[in-house]
Design a protein around this motif. Sequence first.
Motif, PDB file in Angstrom:
ATOM      1  N   ASN A  29      66.864  67.704  49.108  1.00  0.00           N
ATOM      2  CA  ASN A  29      66.782  66.944  50.352  1.00  0.00           C
ATOM      3  C   ASN A  29      68.137  66.350  50.716  1.00  0.00           C
ATOM      4  N   GLY A  30      68.543  66.584  51.950  1.00  0.00           N
ATOM      5  CA  GLY A  30      69.795  66.008  52.426  1.00  0.00           C
ATOM      6  C   GLY A  30      71.035  66.807  52.098  1.00  0.00           C
ATOM      7  N   LYS A  31      70.913  67.877  51.316  1.00  0.00           N
ATOM      8  CA  LYS A  31      72.069  68.706  50.988  1.00  0.00           C
ATOM      9  C   LYS A  31      72.384  69.632  52.174  1.00  0.00           C
ATOM     10  N   LEU A  32      73.681  69.889  52.378  1.00  0.00           N
ATOM     11  CA  LEU A  32      74.090  70.837  53.414  1.00  0.00           C
ATOM     12  C   LEU A  32      74.509  72.142  52.745  1.00  0.00           C
ATOM     13  N   ALA A  33      73.870  73.225  53.139  1.00  0.00           N
ATOM     14  CA  ALA A  33      74.139  74.528  52.552  1.00  0.00           C
ATOM     15  C   ALA A  33      74.684  75.490  53.596  1.00  0.00           C
ATOM     16  N   VAL A  34      75.796  76.119  53.284  1.00  0.00           N
ATOM     17  CA  VAL A  34      76.374  77.163  54.124  1.00  0.00           C
ATOM     18  C   VAL A  34      76.031  78.503  53.487  1.00  0.00           C
ATOM     19  N   ILE A  35      75.354  79.370  54.235  1.00  0.00           N
ATOM     20  CA  ILE A  35      74.993  80.692  53.732  1.00  0.00           C
ATOM     21  C   ILE A  35      75.686  81.728  54.601  1.00  0.00           C
ATOM     22  N   SER A  36      76.683  82.382  54.054  1.00  0.00           N
ATOM     23  CA  SER A  36      77.402  83.389  54.842  1.00  0.00           C
ATOM     24  C   SER A  36      76.541  84.637  54.992  1.00  0.00           C
ATOM     25  N   GLY A  37      76.665  85.291  56.131  1.00  0.00           N
ATOM     26  CA  GLY A  37      75.901  86.506  56.377  1.00  0.00           C
ATOM     27  C   GLY A  37      74.407  86.296  56.274  1.00  0.00           C
ATOM     28  N   SER A  38      73.896  85.320  57.011  1.00  0.00           N
ATOM     29  CA  SER A  38      72.489  84.917  56.824  1.00  0.00           C
ATOM     30  C   SER A  38      71.602  85.196  58.028  1.00  0.00           C
ATOM     31  N   GLU A  94      90.837  83.773  59.561  1.00  0.00           N
ATOM     32  CA  GLU A  94      90.557  82.875  60.679  1.00  0.00           C
ATOM     33  C   GLU A  94      89.058  82.620  60.817  1.00  0.00           C
ATOM     34  N   GLY A  95      88.258  83.661  60.626  1.00  0.00           N
ATOM     35  CA  GLY A  95      86.814  83.499  60.714  1.00  0.00           C
ATOM     36  C   GLY A  95      86.276  82.597  59.619  1.00  0.00           C
ATOM     37  N   CYS A  96      86.798  82.753  58.411  1.00  0.00           N
ATOM     38  CA  CYS A  96      86.368  81.901  57.297  1.00  0.00           C
ATOM     39  C   CYS A  96      86.733  80.445  57.554  1.00  0.00           C
ATOM     40  N   ASP A  97      87.954  80.223  58.028  1.00  0.00           N
ATOM     41  CA  ASP A  97      88.387  78.856  58.338  1.00  0.00           C
ATOM     42  C   ASP A  97      87.507  78.233  59.409  1.00  0.00           C
ATOM     43  N   SER A  98      87.168  79.010  60.424  1.00  0.00           N
ATOM     44  CA  SER A  98      86.344  78.507  61.515  1.00  0.00           C
ATOM     45  C   SER A  98      84.969  78.079  61.019  1.00  0.00           C
ATOM     46  N   LEU A  99      84.349  78.888  60.172  1.00  0.00           N
ATOM     47  CA  LEU A  99      83.025  78.545  59.645  1.00  0.00           C
ATOM     48  C   LEU A  99      83.065  77.241  58.870  1.00  0.00           C
ATOM     49  N   ILE A 100      84.019  77.105  57.969  1.00  0.00           N
ATOM     50  CA  ILE A 100      84.093  75.898  57.142  1.00  0.00           C
ATOM     51  C   ILE A 100      84.415  74.671  57.977  1.00  0.00           C
ATOM     52  N   GLN A 101      85.346  74.796  58.897  1.00  0.00           N
ATOM     53  CA  GLN A 101      85.730  73.649  59.716  1.00  0.00           C
ATOM     54  C   GLN A 101      84.577  73.158  60.573  1.00  0.00           C
ATOM     55  N   GLN A 102      83.836  74.085  61.169  1.00  0.00           N
ATOM     56  CA  GLN A 102      82.701  73.679  62.000  1.00  0.00           C
ATOM     57  C   GLN A 102      81.567  73.089  61.163  1.00  0.00           C
ATOM     58  N   ALA A 103      81.323  73.670  59.996  1.00  0.00           N
ATOM     59  CA  ALA A 103      80.260  73.153  59.127  1.00  0.00           C
ATOM     60  C   ALA A 103      80.603  71.757  58.614  1.00  0.00           C
ATOM     61  N   ALA A 104      81.869  71.540  58.263  1.00  0.00           N
ATOM     62  CA  ALA A 104      82.294  70.252  57.714  1.00  0.00           C
ATOM     63  C   ALA A 104      82.201  69.127  58.734  1.00  0.00           C
ATOM     64  N   LYS A 105      82.165  69.456  60.018  1.00  0.00           N
ATOM     65  CA  LYS A 105      81.984  68.430  61.044  1.00  0.00           C
ATOM     66  C   LYS A 105      80.568  67.868  61.032  1.00  0.00           C
ATOM     67  N   ILE A 106      79.636  68.644  60.491  1.00  0.00           N
ATOM     68  CA  ILE A 106      78.241  68.211  60.439  1.00  0.00           C
ATOM     69  C   ILE A 106      78.031  67.263  59.272  1.00  0.00           C
ATOM     70  N   ALA A 107      78.547  67.642  58.102  1.00  0.00           N
ATOM     71  CA  ALA A 107      78.429  66.832  56.885  1.00  0.00           C
ATOM     72  C   ALA A 107      79.251  67.512  55.816  1.00  0.00           C
ATOM     73  N   PRO A 108      79.567  66.807  54.732  1.00  0.00           N
ATOM     74  CA  PRO A 108      80.251  67.485  53.620  1.00  0.00           C
ATOM     75  C   PRO A 108      79.389  68.644  53.102  1.00  0.00           C
ATOM     76  N   ILE A 109      80.022  69.736  52.768  1.00  0.00           N
ATOM     77  CA  ILE A 109      79.302  70.919  52.307  1.00  0.00           C
ATOM     78  C   ILE A 109      78.952  70.752  50.831  1.00  0.00           C
ATOM     79  N   ASP A 110      77.667  70.774  50.532  1.00  0.00           N
ATOM     80  CA  ASP A 110      77.199  70.620  49.151  1.00  0.00           C
ATOM     81  C   ASP A 110      77.003  71.962  48.457  1.00  0.00           C
ATOM     82  N   ILE A 111      76.580  72.959  49.232  1.00  0.00           N
ATOM     83  CA  ILE A 111      76.198  74.259  48.670  1.00  0.00           C
ATOM     84  C   ILE A 111      76.855  75.364  49.490  1.00  0.00           C
ATOM     85  N   LEU A 112      77.467  76.316  48.793  1.00  0.00           N
ATOM     86  CA  LEU A 112      78.039  77.494  49.455  1.00  0.00           C
ATOM     87  C   LEU A 112      77.428  78.740  48.829  1.00  0.00           C
ATOM     88  N   ILE A 113      76.790  79.544  49.655  1.00  0.00           N
ATOM     89  CA  ILE A 113      76.231  80.817  49.207  1.00  0.00           C
ATOM     90  C   ILE A 113      77.079  81.931  49.800  1.00  0.00           C
TER      91      ILE A 113
END
Length: 262
Positions: free
Chosen positions: A6-15, A68-87
Amino acid sequence: MDLKLNGKLAVISGSTSGIGKSIAHTLATEGARVIINGRSQESVDRTLAELQLGDQAVGIPADLSTAEGCDSLIQQAAKIAPIDILINNAGIFEPCPFEEISDADWQRFFNINVMSGIRLSRAVTQTMKERGWGRIIFIASESAINIPVEMIHYGMTKTAQLSVSRGLAKSLAGSGVTVNSVLPGPTWSEGVQDFVKELAGDRDIEAFKENFFSESRPGSLIARFGQTEEVAAMVAFLCSEIAATTTGAAMRCEGGLVDTCF
């Protein structure tokens, strides 16, 4: 069982399809907020509509074959909350005889399957270390061990993922951040369906699918395709608080196809 996500932020690439899509759904069901990623806004929007996760899911399109695409994903996700999980799930595969695989194809596979995970992981490790908690998971494949003769370039990238995952786990020792790989076997998804159709050629697709394991993967102990939800369940456990002692591991969920004890 409460996985305490609960409350964790997860980034799943290619999802936007397949295993990645099921991972996003499973993590959201366990209470995490998930970032859905695909190459286009259209694919991201379609997936968000299909999953119907409401505020628990955010879509971020980005082409992860480029830095550039990888940087964009991380930068936009980090604006929401700190990234706890990366898949690190983004990847491609296609059957091709070795002598027909061009230099450009070798590089394309490496950029997407390997470099995307390296770039995304590099972008999140420092913040995870500072916070004393994080989960990084590479979706590899049993093809990392059983190199498929029909797509050697794909197998190479999956072996590389295991090396990166193990090395990164060692570099994060004692930090509270765990790094693992998951090795699915043949798993029925949109991509695998196309792969099987290509292998079948002029043969009846249903008959080919029925005989696939006896003819092409006779070592499978379950003798069937896995389901994307089954892989997602393994991933969800590794993301959880209760998996804190599992790191640097290559976790197999390949139906016993790899004929080794370890």
